[in-house]
Each structure stands twice: as C-alpha cells, then as structure tokens.
Design an enzyme around this catalytic site. Structure first.
Site, mmCIF file in Angstrom:
data_model
loop_
_atom_site.group_PDB
_atom_site.id
_atom_site.type_symbol
_atom_site.label_atom_id
_atom_site.label_comp_id
_atom_site.label_asym_id
_atom_site.label_seq_id
_atom_site.Cartn_x
_atom_site.Cartn_y
_atom_site.Cartn_z
ATOM 1 N N LYS A 44 13.102 -13.145 91.654
ATOM 2 C CA LYS A 44 13.129 -11.917 92.471
ATOM 3 C C LYS A 44 14.186 -11.991 93.556
ATOM 4 C CE LYS A 44 8.612 -9.829 91.999
ATOM 5 N NZ LYS A 44 7.454 -9.303 92.709
ATOM 6 N N LYS A 53 10.616 -9.541 80.575
ATOM 7 C CA LYS A 53 9.258 -9.024 80.733
ATOM 8 C C LYS A 53 9.282 -7.510 80.970
ATOM 9 C CE LYS A 53 7.005 -9.451 84.615
ATOM 10 N NZ LYS A 53 6.225 -9.816 85.807
ATOM 11 N N LYS A 58 7.248 -2.991 86.145
ATOM 12 C CA LYS A 58 7.236 -1.698 86.828
ATOM 13 C C LYS A 58 8.608 -1.357 87.382
ATOM 14 C CE LYS A 58 2.631 -2.530 88.769
ATOM 15 N NZ LYS A 58 2.012 -3.297 89.858
HETATM 16 P P1 AMP Z 1 1.774 -6.931 89.022
HETATM 17 O O1 AMP Z 1 2.132 -5.617 88.437
HETATM 18 O O2 AMP Z 1 2.970 -7.830 89.170
HETATM 19 O O3 AMP Z 1 0.932 -6.848 90.245
HETATM 20 O O4 AMP Z 1 0.880 -7.656 87.930
HETATM 21 C C1 AMP Z 1 -0.507 -7.443 87.818
HETATM 22 C C2 AMP Z 1 -1.058 -8.165 86.612
HETATM 23 O O5 AMP Z 1 -0.459 -7.670 85.416
HETATM 24 C C3 AMP Z 1 -0.814 -9.686 86.617
HETATM 25 O O6 AMP Z 1 -1.940 -10.345 86.090
HETATM 26 C C4 AMP Z 1 0.353 -9.840 85.691
HETATM 27 O O7 AMP Z 1 0.406 -11.110 85.083
HETATM 28 C C5 AMP Z 1 0.085 -8.748 84.666
HETATM 29 N N1 AMP Z 1 1.332 -8.303 84.039
HETATM 30 C C6 AMP Z 1 2.359 -7.655 84.639
HETATM 31 N N2 AMP Z 1 3.354 -7.419 83.758
HETATM 32 C C7 AMP Z 1 2.942 -7.956 82.578
HETATM 33 C C8 AMP Z 1 3.529 -8.046 81.274
HETATM 34 N N3 AMP Z 1 4.726 -7.530 81.023
HETATM 35 N N4 AMP Z 1 2.815 -8.654 80.297
HETATM 36 C C9 AMP Z 1 1.584 -9.166 80.540
HETATM 37 N N5 AMP Z 1 0.979 -9.123 81.745
HETATM 38 C C10 AMP Z 1 1.640 -8.523 82.753
#
Ligand code: AMP
Ligand code: TRP
Length: 340
Positions: free
Chosen positions: A117, A200, A203
C-alpha cells in the site's frame, strides 16, 4: 495449565468504498456460516481502520451503512451475532495503544500489505497505516477471540496478532490472551482481479471492470464476466490443467465459491467447455446469488436510522465483553485505577 477461552469469532471489514465479490466470498459468506452454537460471533465495521487512508466524511458514513446493510442482507443475524462499528467502542483504540508498545517496529516492517500500500510513498503515508496491524490485533484480542475468518491477504496480520498475544503473555508473565487461529477456508480465499489474474480483486482498483461489486446490477455483472480476461483454451477436466492459467483458475474458483462446490466438482461439470458456455453460466449464478442480497441491501440502506440503532445496540454488547478485558489489561500492565 493453559487458560480456557470461550470459542469466539471476531472479524472486521473496512467501510472504504463499495464491497466486492472478494469481500463476499472471502469474508462475509464465511462469517454467516460460522454463526451457530459452536461460536459466539462478533462482527465489526472497522471505521478506525478505514481512515488510515483519506476518507471523505460523507462517503465514510455511506460506506459504514453499506457494509452494515451487506452483512445483514447476507445473513448476519443481529440476534445471534454482535454487529457494530468500531469507533463506538473505544476499547479498540485504547488496547491498540497498549499493543503499539508491545509490537516491535521490526515486525511492522515485515508486513507485506503495508509495503504494497505504501509503495514508493512510504514517507508520506499516515502513521496509522503503519500501526494498523497492531489495532487489528486489539480488535481481535479485546474479545479474547479464538477464531478469525478472513481472506488470504489477512493471514500475516493474524499471525502478528498471535505474536503480540505471545509477547504480552511472556512479558507480563500471564496466560491472558489466546493465540488466535486464522480461519482461511473455502475455494475463494483470494478472489483475483477480472482483468489481471495475478492481482487481488479490491475495492480500490483503478477500473470498475476489474471487480464485481455487491451492488452491481445483472447487466453489469454479465458484462464484467463477459469481458473478463481469459485464455483461449477450454476448461480442463482436472485442476492440474489450470496450472499457470490464473484468470481461468480465478473464474472456476468464483464459480465454486458461489455454488458451494469444490473447484474439482466445477471442472467435472464443465470439462471441455469453452468460455462461451462457462462465462454466461457464471454470470447467471452470480446474479442468482447476489441479486437478492443487493435488493435487501438497498432496502436497508434506505433507512440509515434503523441501521444506526442496530449498530448502537451491537456496540453496547461489544463493550460489555471488551471493557472488562481491557480493565484486566490495565491491572496487568500496572495502570492505577484512580477512578474506581
Ligand atoms: P477489506 O475490504 O480490506 O476490509 O477486507 C475485508 C475482508 O474481505 C477481509 O477478510 C479480506 O481478507 C477479505 N477480502 C478482501 N478482498 C478479498 C479478495 N479479493 N478475496 C478474498 N477475500 C478478500
Ligand atoms: N485488516 C482487515 C482488512 O483489511 C480488516 C480488519 C480489521 C480485521 N480488524 C480486523 C479483520 C480484525 C479480522 C479481524 O481486511
């Protein structure tokens, strides 16, 4: 003898932009599945984490409501699970500070997500972004959580949480914090970008075409899968045949995640099929699963007051568990309880 801990699940999701299919398959769907008699389940919209990078205040409020709505619409039951937003329970920030004094700078320097990041900009990012894993450890350990369902990208942070718990227990000669287990299960623990199977799905990716958003309509979902990058080969009958085909593997994993099957079972069904057959089947499946959820999300988001009331009740329940744990931490550390 090692202390016994109530089996308790904690997990969090950042309100920082629209939720993706990665969030749904990697986290939300798994959180729903863990509700039941085996665990107490505590789920958090981690707004303190969101502001480690700039968030417009109005957008932050909207995203907080969107995440809460997505969790409820996907099947998180506020009667079974505790659902709240992080900033309303100040225990998180307070324990986070104490953990900043336990965690070592060398540990933080090894965090790959920070390196990704921050990139070349490491001097300019917020101090909060750097300390973020220590706040995440506080989120988890403030509840003595034993299990943390997350996507693959969070594994290192949960391992760091174990390191912090172990060092705290060791330094203060206590058996106070559990060594939390990451729960990274299912065929879609790392959903990849639809345009580049080595990155990956996130968002914050540049183009909206690289991700499926939980609020996308049926036509958009179909278009995004149609335009998803693939290779010219048909689907193989065995998993081995997807080696070195990251985009193909990703679409098969998404299908498996959405249909609760193994990738092997998906290949058994589609062996020999070309993309002209597989992609529309995938789009149809995704719409069938996501449309009822997004419809319910929109309904819930139309009444933010109701969502706030629900999150507020959850925060009270969360506080009732975590405040006494923090008080014990104060006693262990040697803070004088001058107010009580
Ligand atoms: P975040 O959006 O970064 O707060 O992620 C929230 C949850 O979603 C965490 O458990 C991440 O590991 C999961 N997550 C986010 N993006 C992915 C992805 N592309 N594949 C699988 N899990 C994801
Ligand atoms: N860091 C996680 C992410 O970016 C979100 C998070 C914050 C979290 N606190 C947590 C996940 C505690 C699990 C447990 O995805």
């Amino acid at each position: 003898m090692a202390a016994q801990f109530t089996p308790r699940v904690f997990s969090g999701i950042k309100p920082s932009g629209g939720l993706t299919l990665g969030n749904y398959l990697g986290a939300i769907k798994r959180w729903v599945a863990m509700q039941g008699p085996e665990f107490e389940t505590v789920y958090c919209v981690v707004d303190l984490h969101a502001i480690t990078v700039w968030q417009d205040p109005a957008d932050l409020r909207a995203s907080t409501h969107e995440v809460a709505a997505a969790l409820l619409a996907s099947g998180i039951d506020p009667k079974t699970s505790i659902l709240f937003n992080q900033s309303q329970v100040s225990v998180h920030a307070e324990l986070g500070w104490i953990f900043n004094c336990i965690a070592r700078v060398g540990w933080m320097n090894r965090m790959t997500q920070f390196k990704d990041k921050a990139g070349k900009n490491a001097e300019k990012v917020s101090l909060g972004l750097y300390a973020y894993p220590s706040l995440m450890a506080a989120d988890i350990l403030a509840y003595h959580a034993t299990h943390v369902p997350v996507g693959e990208d969070q594994k290192q942070h949960v391992e760091l949480t174990r390191d912090i718990a172990a060092k705290f227990n060791h330094d203060y000669k206590v058996d106070f914090f559990p060594l939390t287990e990451p729960v990274i299960e299912g065929p879609a623990t790392r959903v990849m970008n639809l345009r580049d199977g080595t990155k990956k799905m996130s968002k914050s990716g540049e183009s909206d075409m690289e991700r499926i958003n939980m609020l996308d309509d049926a036509d958009t979902i179909a278009k995004k899968f149609r335009k998803a990058r693939t290779d010219p080969d048909p689907l193989p009958g065995e998993l081995e045949g997807l080696k070195d085909r990251p985009e193909a593997r990703n679409l098969v994993d998404i299908y498996a995640g959405l249909s609760d099957q193994s990738p092997e079972a998906v290949l058994a069904e589609f062996a020999g099929a070309g993309w002209g057959r597989f992609k529309p089947a995938l789009a149809e499946l995704a719409v069938a699963k996501l449309a009822p959820i997004s419809e319910e999300m929109r309904r819930l988001m139309a009444d933010p007051g109701e969502l706030d009331a629900l999150l507020g009740k959850g925060a009270e329940k969360a506080e009732a568990i975590s405040r006494p744990i923090l008080q014990q931490v104060h006693d262990i550390v040697g803070f004088v309880r001058s107010r009580s």
